[in-house]
Design an enzyme around this catalytic site. Structure first.
Site, PDB file in Angstrom:
ATOM      1  N   GLU A   1       7.538  -8.116  -2.112  1.00 46.98           N
ATOM      2  CA  GLU A   1       6.738  -6.918  -2.403  1.00 46.98           C
ATOM      3  C   GLU A   1       6.396  -6.123  -1.152  1.00 46.98           C
ATOM      4  O   GLU A   1       6.241  -4.909  -1.193  1.00 46.98           O
ATOM      5  CB  GLU A   1       5.446  -7.325  -3.121  1.00 46.98           C
ATOM      6  CG  GLU A   1       4.502  -6.154  -3.351  1.00 46.98           C
ATOM      7  CD  GLU A   1       3.615  -6.327  -4.566  1.00 46.98           C
ATOM      8  OE1 GLU A   1       3.936  -7.131  -5.449  1.00 46.98           O
ATOM      9  OE2 GLU A   1       2.590  -5.638  -4.639  1.00 46.98           O
TER      10      GLU A   1
ATOM     11  N   ASP B   1       4.008  -9.672  -6.597  1.00 49.39           N
ATOM     12  CA  ASP B   1       2.833 -10.376  -7.119  1.00 49.39           C
ATOM     13  C   ASP B   1       3.006 -10.652  -8.608  1.00 49.39           C
ATOM     14  O   ASP B   1       3.613  -9.863  -9.335  1.00 49.39           O
ATOM     15  CB  ASP B   1       1.562  -9.554  -6.899  1.00 49.39           C
ATOM     16  CG  ASP B   1       1.089  -9.600  -5.455  1.00 49.39           C
ATOM     17  OD1 ASP B   1       1.665 -10.391  -4.664  1.00 49.39           O
ATOM     18  OD2 ASP B   1       0.173  -8.846  -5.102  1.00 49.39           O
TER      19      ASP B   1
ATOM     20  N   TYR C   1      -4.769 -10.610   4.478  1.00 47.83           N
ATOM     21  CA  TYR C   1      -4.555  -9.451   3.612  1.00 47.83           C
ATOM     22  C   TYR C   1      -5.872  -8.906   3.031  1.00 47.83           C
ATOM     23  O   TYR C   1      -6.612  -9.651   2.384  1.00 47.83           O
ATOM     24  CB  TYR C   1      -3.618  -9.887   2.492  1.00 47.83           C
ATOM     25  CG  TYR C   1      -3.196  -8.805   1.548  1.00 47.83           C
ATOM     26  CD1 TYR C   1      -2.334  -7.806   1.973  1.00 47.83           C
ATOM     27  CD2 TYR C   1      -3.655  -8.782   0.229  1.00 47.83           C
ATOM     28  CE1 TYR C   1      -1.932  -6.814   1.102  1.00 47.83           C
ATOM     29  CE2 TYR C   1      -3.250  -7.798  -0.644  1.00 47.83           C
ATOM     30  CZ  TYR C   1      -2.390  -6.815  -0.205  1.00 47.83           C
ATOM     31  OH  TYR C   1      -1.998  -5.837  -1.060  1.00 47.83           O
TER      32      TYR C   1
END
Length: 587
Positions: free
Chosen positions: A11, A110, A315
Site C-alpha cells: 500500500e 490494509d 505510522y
DNA sequence: GCAAGGTC
C-alpha cells in the site's frame, strides 16, 4: 519451475520496504523494486501510495453543469496525475515479472474495504490496459499488523490461494460513488452565481453543522444567562467559598456583612493513585498537541508525518492505542537512552511500572504512535516544532511505562454557626510524582492543605463576588476532530484536513482557541436545513450506510448489483433535492 | 475549480 516470479503490491513505500526485509531482500527506494527470495520463490515487491487511481464519470460535462447526475455504471478509474510514477512502476513490474498473470500478483494493502478497493482498482486498470488477465484471480495478503509473523503468515495464505475480495471493494466503491453524487452536484449547484465555491459533502457539512449548532446554543444561553453570587471567605488558614449559587444580590451582601467566623465541620483527605494515560493514537496526539503546543490537528498530522518519514516515530494515521503483545519495550528503552537522554533521565525519576498502560482501541493494522528509537538530530533537520512533537511522543510513550503518581486530594468544609452557610476549600498535593516526572503537562496545579482540625473556629472576612453562568464552549479544532471521531465522521487520515477545509471555504473563523461560524457558514446550514431537510437528516444517511455495510457480505455479482442500487438511490435523492435549490443563493 | 479517501 520456480522461475516464476510473484509481484507484491504494497500500500505504501515504507510497507514495501518492510515486506522486502522480512523476505530477505533489499529495498532500493521509492519507485524502484525490492527483490526478495522466500522459501525458494522469487518475489519483486513494489509499492502504491494509497489510491493511485480515482473514480470519475466518463462523460462529466464539468463544473458549470450542476444538473449532471451520472449513473453508477458511468464511473471509471483514471490515474491520479500526482501518483503516475507509482502506477508506472506497478505496470512495469506486473508485465515484466508476473507476465500479466493475475495469479502471480499479490495485493498487500490494509485489510479493510478501502484497502481492498485500493488494490482492486489497480487490477481493474491493468486489465483495461491489457496488462493483466482475470483480476479476480489475483492473490491477497491479509495481515492485521505490520509484523514479521503476521506478514509471513499472510504471504503463506496468499500462496495457498487467498484472493482479493471484489465484494469488499464494491462496498468501498459504493462509499466513493455516493460521496461523489452527494458532494459534486450539490457543490456545483450552490456555487453557480455565488461568490466563490460553496462546497458541501457527507463529512464536511455535518461537521460545519456542529460548529453552527454550538454557536446557536451559545446565543440561546446568552439570552437566558443570569448572574449569581458566591461568598468568598479569607481566614488565617485558607480561602474558602460557597458552592451554592446565590441568586439574590441583597441576600449575598447581607450574608457577607454578617458572617465573621467559620467553624470547620469536616476535614477530608484522600490519597489517590493516578495511572498514566494510554499511548497515543492520532486523535489523542492531535488533542495533546493542540493543548500543549497550540497547533492545529492538521499541523500536528503534517509534522508527525515528517517525523515518520525520517523514521523517528511510527505510522501516525492510527486509531490504535493498545500495545501489540509482541512490542519489545526493553529494546526500545535501550535505544532511547541514546536518542533522547533528557527524557530518559526524567523516566528514571518516574520509575518503571510492571506492565505498560495500554488502551482498548485497535485499527487492525498499526501499532500506537511511539518513537522508534532512531537517533537523529531532530531539531537541526526538521526544526523546533518537529522537535517539540517528537519530545511529546517520546514522553507519552515513557509515561505509559512509568509508575502511578500519588496525589493527596483534600477538602475542608466549614460553616457559619449563625446562618448555617456552608463554605469549602479544596486542593491537591502531589505526594509521589511518578509519570508526571516524564510527562509534566498533566500534573495538577498544587494547593497545600492548611493545618486545621474539625471544630476549629476561624476568623473570616467575607465578600460577595458576582459570577456569570458559563456558556457552552466553542470547539477548538482538536476537540472538533475528537467529536467527529465519536460521531463516525471521516477517518484518521481525513478529519484534520476537513476541519481545515471549513476555514479555507470561509465557513468558520478562529476566535481565540475556538472556532465560530461566519455568516457564510451559518447561511449554508440554514439553507440546507430549510430547503433540503431530507439530505441533512440522519435517517437517509443511516439507511444508506446500513445497506452499504451488507455489500461486502454478498457474492461478487450481487455485491456489484447492490452497490449500483444503493448509489442509484443516493442519486435519486440528491437529484430530487437539488431541484429545491434552484432559486437559492447562499451569499 | 467541486467530495472523501488513501499517502507524499
Amino acid at each position: 519451475m520456480s522461475k516464476e516470479t510473484m509481484v507484491i503490491l504494497a500500500e505504501k513505500p515504507s510497507l514495501a520496504a518492510t515486506i522486502t526485509g522480512f523476505l530477505g531482500g533489499k529495498w532500493r527506494g521509492r519507485r524502484l523494486l525490492g527483490y526478495a527470495h522466500y522459501r525458494g520463490r522469487r518475489f519483486v515487491v513494489t509499492s502504491l501510495s494509497g489510491h493511485v487511481l480515482e473514480w470519475w464519470p466518463k462523460n462529466d460535462p464539468g463544473f458549470n453543469h450542476p444538473d449532471y447526475f451520472p449513473d453508477p455504471e458511468e464511473f471509471e478509474v483514471r490515474p491520479l496525475e500526482e501518483k503516475r510514477k507509482f502506477l508506472r512502476a506497478v505496470e512495469y513490474a506486473v508485465s515484466r515479472y508476473a507476465g500479466g498473470r493475475a495469479d502471480r500478483v499479490i495485493v498487500a494493502t490494509d485489510n479493510d474495504p478501502e484497502g481492498e478497493l485500493i488494490g482492486w482498482e489497480v487490477l481493474v486498470w491493468l486489465r483495461k490496459r491489457g496488462k493483466l488477465d482475470e483480476p479476480e484471480r489475483a492473490r491477497r495478503m491479509r495481515f492485521s499488523a505490520y509484523t514479521k509473523r503476521d506478514i509471513l503468515r499472510a504471504l503463506e495464505e496468499a500462496l495457498r490461494g487467498e484472493r482479493v475480495n471484489p465484494s469488499m471493494a464494491y462496498s468501498a466503491l459504493a462509499r466513493t460513488i455516493a460521496d461523489w453524487l452527494y458532494g459534486i452536484p450539490l457543490t456545483r449547484k450552490l456555487s453557480q452565481g455565488s461568490d466563490g465555491i460553496i462546497s458541501v459533502g457527507r463529512v464536511q457539512t455535518p461537521t460545519l453543522k456542529l460548529v453552527v449548532k454550538r454557536e446557536r446554543e451559545r446565543e440561546e444561553a446568552k439570552k437566558k444567562r443570569r448572574h449569581y453570587w458566591v461568598l468568598v471567605a479569607d481566614t488565617p488558614a485558607c480561602r474558602l467559598r460557597t458552592e451554592e449559587k446565590i441568586r439574590d444580590p441583597e441576600k449575598a451582601r447581607r450574608l457577607a456583612r454578617r458572617i465573621r467566623e467559620l467553624e470547620v465541620v469536616r476535614v477530608e483527605r484522600e490519597r489517590k493513585r493516578v495511572p498514566p494515560p494510554p499511548p497515543f493514537n492520532l486523535t489523542d496526539l492531535q488533542r495533546a498537541a493542540g493543548k500543549i503546543l497550540k497547533i492545529s490537528p492538521k499541523k500536528a498530522l503534517d509534522t508527525a508525518q515528517r517525523l515518520y518519514e525520517e523514521g523517528l516515530i511510527t505510522y501516525p494515521r492510527t486509531a490504535t492505542n493498545r500495545y501489540p503483545p509482541t512490542f519489545n519495550h526493553d529494546a526500545l528503552l535501550r535505544k532511547l537512552e541514546r536518542a533522547h537522554p533528557g527524557a530518559m533521565a526524567d523516566f528514571r525519576r518516574a520509575g518503571r511500572r510492571g506492565k505498560p498502560v495500554s488502551g482498548k482501541e485497535y485499527d487492525g493494522a498499526h501499532p500506537p504512535i511511539t518513537p522508534t528509537g532512531e537517533r537523529k538530530r531532530v531539531k537541526d533537520r526538521l526544526g523546533t516544532l518537529a522537535w517539540k512533537l517528537y519530545d511529546l511522543v517520546t514522553r507519552r510513550y515513557l509515561a505509559t511505562l512509568s509508575r502511578d503518581a500519588e496525589v493527596l486530594e483534600w477538602k475542608i468544609v466549614a460553616r457559619d454557626p449563625d446562618t448555617g452557610t456552608r463554605f469549602v476549600a479544596e486542593g491537591k498535593e502531589v505526594k509521589f510524582e511518578g509519570w508526571y516526572a516524564v510527562y509534566p503537562w498533566e500534573k495538577p496545579k498544587e494547593r497545600r492543605m492548611p493545618s486545621v482540625r474539625e471544630g476549629q473556629v476561624l476568623r473570616a472576612r467575607v465578600r460577595a463576588v458576582k459570577r456569570k453562568e458559563p456558556l457552552p464552549p466553542r470547539y477548538s479544532q482538536s476537540r472538533l476532530v475528537a467529536k467527529m471521531k465519536k460521531l463516525g465522521l471521516g477517518t484518521e487520515s481525513t478529519r484534520a484536513e476537513i476541519v481545515k477545509k471549513l476555514f479555507d471555504r470561509g465557513y468558520v473563523k478562529r476566535s481565540g482557541r475556538g472556532m465560530r461560524p461566519t455568516r457564510r457558514g451559518e447561511r449554508l446550514i440554514e439553507v440546507m436545513e430549510e430547503k433540503i431537510p431530507e439530505l441533512v437528516s440522519v435517517e437517509l444517511t443511516r439507511r444508506i450506510e446500513q445497506k452499504m455495510e451488507e455489500i461486502s457480505e454478498l457474492p461478487p455479482e450481487k455485491a456489484r448489483k447492490r452497490m449500483e442500487e444503493v448509489t442509484r438511490e443516493v442519486k435519486r435523492a440528491v437529484r430530487r433535492n437539488a431541484k429545491k435549490l434552484d432559486e437559492v443563493r447562499v451569499v
